[in-house]
Enzyme design. Structure first.
Site, PDB file in Angstrom:
ATOM      1  N   ARG A  36       0.838  -1.210   0.000  1.00 41.94           N
ATOM      2  CA  ARG A  36       0.000   0.000   0.000  1.00 41.94           C
ATOM      3  C   ARG A  36       0.862   1.244   0.000  1.00 41.94           C
ATOM      4  NH1 ARG A  36      -2.921  -3.814   2.054  1.00 41.94           N
ATOM      5  NH2 ARG A  36      -5.198  -3.779   2.111  1.00 41.94           N
TER       6      ARG A  36
ATOM      7  N   ASP B 278       6.674 -10.447  -3.400  1.00 40.07           N
ATOM      8  CA  ASP B 278       5.476  -9.629  -3.615  1.00 40.07           C
ATOM      9  C   ASP B 278       5.765  -8.136  -3.665  1.00 40.07           C
ATOM     10  OD1 ASP B 278       4.073 -11.965  -3.672  1.00 40.07           O
ATOM     11  OD2 ASP B 278       2.592 -11.384  -2.165  1.00 40.07           O
TER      12      ASP B 278
ATOM     13  N   ASN C  45       2.534 -14.173  -8.374  1.00 45.14           N
ATOM     14  CA  ASN C  45       1.333 -14.653  -7.680  1.00 45.14           C
ATOM     15  C   ASN C  45       0.983 -13.684  -6.556  1.00 45.14           C
ATOM     16  OD1 ASN C  45      -0.833 -16.168  -6.959  1.00 45.14           O
ATOM     17  ND2 ASN C  45       0.328 -17.899  -6.136  1.00 45.14           N
TER      18      ASN C  45
ATOM     19  N   GLY D 293      -1.325 -11.229  -5.105  1.00 44.90           N
ATOM     20  CA  GLY D 293      -2.705 -10.741  -5.163  1.00 44.90           C
ATOM     21  C   GLY D 293      -2.764  -9.235  -4.991  1.00 44.90           C
TER      22      GLY D 293
ATOM     23  N   ARG E 200      -6.752 -16.857 -10.065  1.00 47.19           N
ATOM     24  CA  ARG E 200      -7.178 -16.044  -8.914  1.00 47.19           C
ATOM     25  C   ARG E 200      -8.060 -14.895  -9.404  1.00 47.19           C
ATOM     26  NH1 ARG E 200      -2.594 -14.701  -4.788  1.00 47.19           N
ATOM     27  NH2 ARG E 200      -4.454 -14.284  -3.534  1.00 47.19           N
TER      28      ARG E 200
ATOM     29  N   SER F  21     -11.158  -8.587  -0.281  1.00 41.76           N
ATOM     30  CA  SER F  21     -11.190  -7.177   0.135  1.00 41.76           C
ATOM     31  C   SER F  21     -10.222  -6.345  -0.695  1.00 41.76           C
ATOM     32  CB  SER F  21     -10.810  -7.064   1.608  1.00 41.76           C
ATOM     33  OG  SER F  21      -9.428  -7.341   1.776  1.00 41.76           O
ATOM     34  N   GLN F  22      -9.295  -7.018  -1.364  1.00 42.41           N
ATOM     35  CA  GLN F  22      -8.276  -6.282  -2.127  1.00 42.41           C
ATOM     36  C   GLN F  22      -8.896  -5.474  -3.263  1.00 42.41           C
ATOM     37  OE1 GLN F  22      -5.294  -9.121  -3.340  1.00 42.41           O
ATOM     38  NE2 GLN F  22      -4.855  -9.748  -1.245  1.00 42.41           N
TER      39      GLN F  22
ATOM     40  N   ASP G  72      -5.426 -15.319   6.695  1.00 43.52           N
ATOM     41  CA  ASP G  72      -4.041 -15.736   6.398  1.00 43.52           C
ATOM     42  C   ASP G  72      -3.462 -16.573   7.538  1.00 43.52           C
ATOM     43  OD1 ASP G  72      -4.160 -14.428   3.990  1.00 43.52           O
ATOM     44  OD2 ASP G  72      -2.744 -12.838   4.509  1.00 43.52           O
TER      45      ASP G  72
ATOM     46  N   GLU H 269      -3.003 -18.520  -2.739  1.00 39.30           N
ATOM     47  CA  GLU H 269      -1.868 -19.070  -3.460  1.00 39.30           C
ATOM     48  C   GLU H 269      -2.135 -20.506  -3.897  1.00 39.30           C
ATOM     49  OE1 GLU H 269      -1.949 -16.893  -1.261  1.00 39.30           O
ATOM     50  OE2 GLU H 269      -0.089 -15.755  -1.033  1.00 39.30           O
TER      51      GLU H 269
ATOM     52  N   HIS I 186       3.729 -20.070   0.406  1.00 38.07           N
ATOM     53  CA  HIS I 186       4.602 -19.688   1.517  1.00 38.07           C
ATOM     54  C   HIS I 186       4.009 -20.044   2.874  1.00 38.07           C
ATOM     55  CE1 HIS I 186       2.394 -15.560   1.700  1.00 38.07           C
ATOM     56  NE2 HIS I 186       1.727 -16.364   0.907  1.00 38.07           N
ATOM     57  N   ARG I 187       2.686 -19.849   3.011  1.00 36.92           N
ATOM     58  CA  ARG I 187       2.097 -20.075   4.346  1.00 36.92           C
ATOM     59  C   ARG I 187       2.044 -21.561   4.709  1.00 36.92           C
ATOM     60  NH1 ARG I 187       1.720 -15.272   5.850  1.00 36.92           N
ATOM     61  NH2 ARG I 187       1.013 -13.660   4.427  1.00 36.92           N
TER      62      ARG I 187
ATOM     63  N   LYS J 270       7.900 -15.478  -1.060  1.00 40.18           N
ATOM     64  CA  LYS J 270       6.781 -14.610  -1.468  1.00 40.18           C
ATOM     65  C   LYS J 270       6.596 -13.452  -0.486  1.00 40.18           C
ATOM     66  CE  LYS J 270       2.021 -14.707  -3.105  1.00 40.18           C
ATOM     67  NZ  LYS J 270       1.281 -13.751  -2.317  1.00 40.18           N
TER      68      LYS J 270
HETATM   69  O1  S3P Z   1      -5.186  -6.287   1.270  1.00 43.93           O
HETATM   70  C1  S3P Z   1      -4.281  -7.030   1.646  1.00 43.93           C
HETATM   71  O2  S3P Z   1      -3.116  -6.618   1.837  1.00 43.93           O
HETATM   72  C2  S3P Z   1      -4.577  -8.462   1.864  1.00 43.93           C
HETATM   73  C3  S3P Z   1      -5.876  -8.877   2.015  1.00 43.93           C
HETATM   74  C4  S3P Z   1      -6.237 -10.295   2.241  1.00 43.93           C
HETATM   75  O3  S3P Z   1      -6.755 -10.820   1.039  1.00 43.93           O
HETATM   76  P1  S3P Z   1      -8.348 -11.005   0.736  1.00 43.93           P
HETATM   77  O4  S3P Z   1      -8.991  -9.691   0.903  1.00 43.93           O
HETATM   78  O5  S3P Z   1      -8.326 -11.475  -0.693  1.00 43.93           O
HETATM   79  O6  S3P Z   1      -8.865 -12.028   1.701  1.00 43.93           O
HETATM   80  C5  S3P Z   1      -5.031 -11.121   2.680  1.00 43.93           C
HETATM   81  O7  S3P Z   1      -5.347 -12.481   2.598  1.00 43.93           O
HETATM   82  C6  S3P Z   1      -3.818 -10.829   1.839  1.00 43.93           C
HETATM   83  O8  S3P Z   1      -2.703 -11.596   2.246  1.00 43.93           O
HETATM   84  C7  S3P Z   1      -3.423  -9.381   1.939  1.00 43.93           C
HETATM   85  C1  PEP Z   2      -3.152 -14.415   0.284  1.00 37.94           C
HETATM   86  C2  PEP Z   2      -1.944 -13.880   0.352  1.00 37.94           C
HETATM   87  O1  PEP Z   2      -1.410 -13.007  -0.526  1.00 37.94           O
HETATM   88  P1  PEP Z   2      -1.958 -12.231  -1.813  1.00 37.94           P
HETATM   89  O2  PEP Z   2      -3.439 -12.362  -1.861  1.00 37.94           O
HETATM   90  O3  PEP Z   2      -1.501 -10.829  -1.613  1.00 37.94           O
HETATM   91  O4  PEP Z   2      -1.285 -12.894  -2.987  1.00 37.94           O
HETATM   92  C3  PEP Z   2      -1.055 -14.205   1.508  1.00 37.94           C
HETATM   93  O5  PEP Z   2      -0.012 -13.536   1.651  1.00 37.94           O
HETATM   94  O6  PEP Z   2      -1.354 -15.123   2.279  1.00 37.94           O
END
Ligand code: S3P
Ligand code: PEP
Length: 430
Positions: free
Chosen positions: A27, A49, A95, A97, A125, A172-173, A315, A343, A388-389, A414
Site C-alpha cells: 500500500r 510480492d 502470484n 494478489g 485467482r 477485500s483487495q 491468512d 496461493e 509460503h504459508r 513470497k
Molecule cells: O489487502 C491485503 O493486503 C490483503 C488482504 C487479504 O486478502 P483477501 O482480501 O483477498 O482475503 C489477505 O489475505 C492478503 O494476504 C493481503
Molecule cells: C493471500 C496472500 O497473498 P496475496 O493475496 O496478496 O497474494 C497471503 O499472503 O497469504
C-alpha cells in the site's frame, strides 16, 4: 530442495523481529508513488510480492529506489503524471494478489495500454468483480482469456469515478484497490459494498494509510466516499512488522510452551492479524501487549481446542491448522471459503497435509475441524503447493514430529525470504 525441520521437544524463548508487513509495504508503495513528492519507506519488506510491485511501478515510470541494506525504499511521488504517457506496458504480477489488484485500479487512472499477467496460479485467482466495476464506470478493461482472471489488458483513458458497487465477499483487495485510486478519478467516488466484506481489517488499513497520506475516506456502514484530491508525501513512513509472518512465532510459543515476544507489534497495529494472539489466548496461552511488542507464553497448562471464525484474519488459518493436532480438544476453523482462492486452495492443502501425518480432519466447504492426535506419523515430506504459508505453518508442526521435511521450502520468499533464519535462531537460543 527440501528443508529438514529441526526436531525440538523443549520450550521456546526469544524476541523475534519479523520483517516489514507485505500489506503495508505494498500500500505504501502505491500511495507514495501517487503522492506529490519523495517518501522514504522505512522497515519495508523485500520479498517477491513487494519486488513485483516495485518493478511494475518503475516500469510505468515511477521512481522507486530500493535501499535494501537499510530495509528502505525511496519513492519519488509523481501523482498520475507517469500514467499520462500513452505507452504500452507488459507487467508481471507473479502470484501477488495485492500487486495484481492494486495495479489494476491504479493503471485505470492512466492513458497507456497495460497488459498484466502472472504465474499459472494467478491465472486462476479472481479479478472479475473488480473488472466488472471498472467496466461499469466505462473503463476499457478486458480479461484476455475470458476467465475473470489475469491476463488482462487495460486501455487507459482515466478513471471516470462516480457511484459504484462491488461484491465484498471474494476479496477485500478489490475494495482497497478502488479506494487508493479513487482520489485521482474524474468524479468523487462512492463505493458500496454488496454483501459481507471479507478481510475487513485490510480495508481499514487502507483507509488509515490513505489518511496518513492526506486523504480522508468517509465510511458509513457499507458505503465508502472518497473525495477528489492528491496524496501528500511523508518524509518518512514507518512500516510495521508483518503480523501474518509473526503468527508463526506466536504459534511456536503456543505449541512448544515458553515465551516469545514479537517485537514492534501492538494492539493498535494496522494489521488485523494481530488478533491471532486472541485465538491463542482462547487456547490457553498468556498474551500481553507492551511497548516492546506482543508476548505469547505458555507454561504447564495444556493447549486447548477452539472454535473460531477467521473470516477477517484468514491468512492465519494454516498457522492454526498446523498446531491444532497438539491441542487437547478439536480445533474448528469456520467461514474461510475465500482461502480456496489464495496461493493454493488452502483448505484442501491443510487437510491433505494434516492427513499425511495421520491426523483426523473433517473438511467443510468453508473450513475444517482438526482432531487431537497423539502419534503423528514421522518422516513425512510436506507438500507446500507453492504457498509460503503452507511451508511456514508446517515447519511448526515439524518441530514436534521427527523427520519432517518441507518440500520446496523457498516458496517462503513470497512474503518472508528470511523465515528459516528467524525460525532457527529461535530454536538455537531456546
Ligand atoms: O489487502 C491485503 O493486503 C490483503 C488482504 C487479504 O486478502 P483477501 O482480501 O483477498 O482475503 C489477505 O489475505 C492478503 O494476504 C493481503
Ligand atoms: C493471500 C496472500 O497473498 P496475496 O493475496 O496478496 O497474494 C497471503 O499472503 O497469504
Amino acid at each position: 530442495m527440501t528443508y529438514s525441520v529441526p526436531y525440538h521437544d523443549g520450550p521456546v524463548y526469544g524476541v523475534v523481529n519479523v520483517p516489514g508487513s507485505k500489506s503495508i509495504t505494498n500500500r505504501a508503495l502505491v500511495l507514495a508513488a501517487l503522492a506529490n513528492g519523495p517518501t522514504r519507506l522505512n522497515h519495508a519488506l523485500f520479498s517477491d510480492d513487494s519486488r513485483i510491485l516495485m518493478t511494475a511501478l518503475s516500469a510505468v515510470g515511477y521512481a522507486v529506489i530500493p535501499d535494501e541494506v537499510n530495509s528502505a525504499v525511496e519513492v519519488i511521488g509523481a501523482q498520475i503524471e507517469p500514467l499520462q504517457q500513452r505507452a504500452e506496458h507488459d507487467l508481471f504480477v507473479g502470484n501477488s494478489g495485492t500487486s495484481a489488484r492494486f495495479l489494476t485500479a491504479l493503471l485505470a487512472l492512466g492513458q497507456g495500454v497495460y497488459r498484466l499477467d502472472g504465474v499459472a496460479r494467478m491465472r486462476e485467482r479472481p479479478l472479475g468483480d473488480l473488472l466488472a466495476t471498472l467496466r461499469v464506470m466505462g473503463v476499457d478493461v478486458r480479461d484476455l482469456l475470458g476467465t475473470g482472471c489475469p491476463p488482462i489488458e487495460i486501455r487507459g483513458a482515466g478513471l471516470p469515478g462516480g457511484t459504484v458497487s462491488i461484491r465484498g465477499d471474494e476479496s477485500s483487495q478489490f475494495v482497497s484497490a478502488l479506494l487508493m485510486a479513487a482520489p485521482y478519478a474524474k468524479n468523487p467516488m462512492r463505493i458500496e459494498i454488496l454483501g459481507e466484506l471479507v478481510s475487513e481489517p485490510y480495508v481499514e488499513m487502507t483507509r488509515s494509510m490513505m489518511a496518513a497520506f492526506g486523504v480522508q475516506v468517509v465510511r458509513r456502514g457499507n458505503v465508502f466516499e472518497v473525495p477528489l484530491g492528491a496524496y501528500h508525501a511523508n518524509a518518512v513512513y514507518d512500516i510495521e512488522p508483518d503480523a501474518s509472518g509473526a503468527s508463526y512465532f506466536m504459534a511456536a510459543a503456543a505449541l512448544c510452551g515458553g515465551e516469545v515476544t514479537l517485537s514492534g507489534l501492538t494492539r493498535e497495529s494496522l494489521q488485523g492479524d494481530v488478533a491471532f494472539a486472541d485465538v491463542l489466548l482462547q487456547m490457553g496461552c498468556a498474551v500481553s501487549f507492551s511497548a516492546e511488542g506482543i508476548t505469547i507464553a505458555r507454561g504447564e497448562e495444556s493447549l486447548r481446542g477452539v472454535d473460531v471464525d477467521l473470516f477477517h484474519l484468514s491468512d492465519t488459518v494454516p498457522t492454526l491448522a498446523a498446531i491444532a493436532p497438539f491441542a487437547s480438544s478439536p480445533v474448528t476453523i469456520r467461514n474461510v471459503a475465500n482461502i480456496r482462492l489464495k496461493e493454493t486452495d488452502r483448505i484442501a492443502a491443510c487437510v491433505a497435509e494434516l492427513r499425511a501425518f495421520g491426523v483426523e480432519v473433517e473438511e467443510f466447504a468453508d473450513g475444517m475441524r482438526i482432531f487431537p492426535c497423539a502419534n503423528l506419523r514421522e518422516d513425512v515430506s510436506v507438500k507446500t503447493y507453492d504457498d509460503h504459508r503452507m511451508a511456514m505453518a508446517f515447519s511448526l508442526l515439524g518441530m514436534r514430529v521427527r523427520g519432517t521435511k518441507i518440500l520446496d521450502p523457498m516458496c517462503v520468499s513470497k512474503t518472508f525470504p528470511t523465515y528459516y533464519e528467524h525460525f532457527e535462531k529461535l530454536l538455537d537460543i531456546s
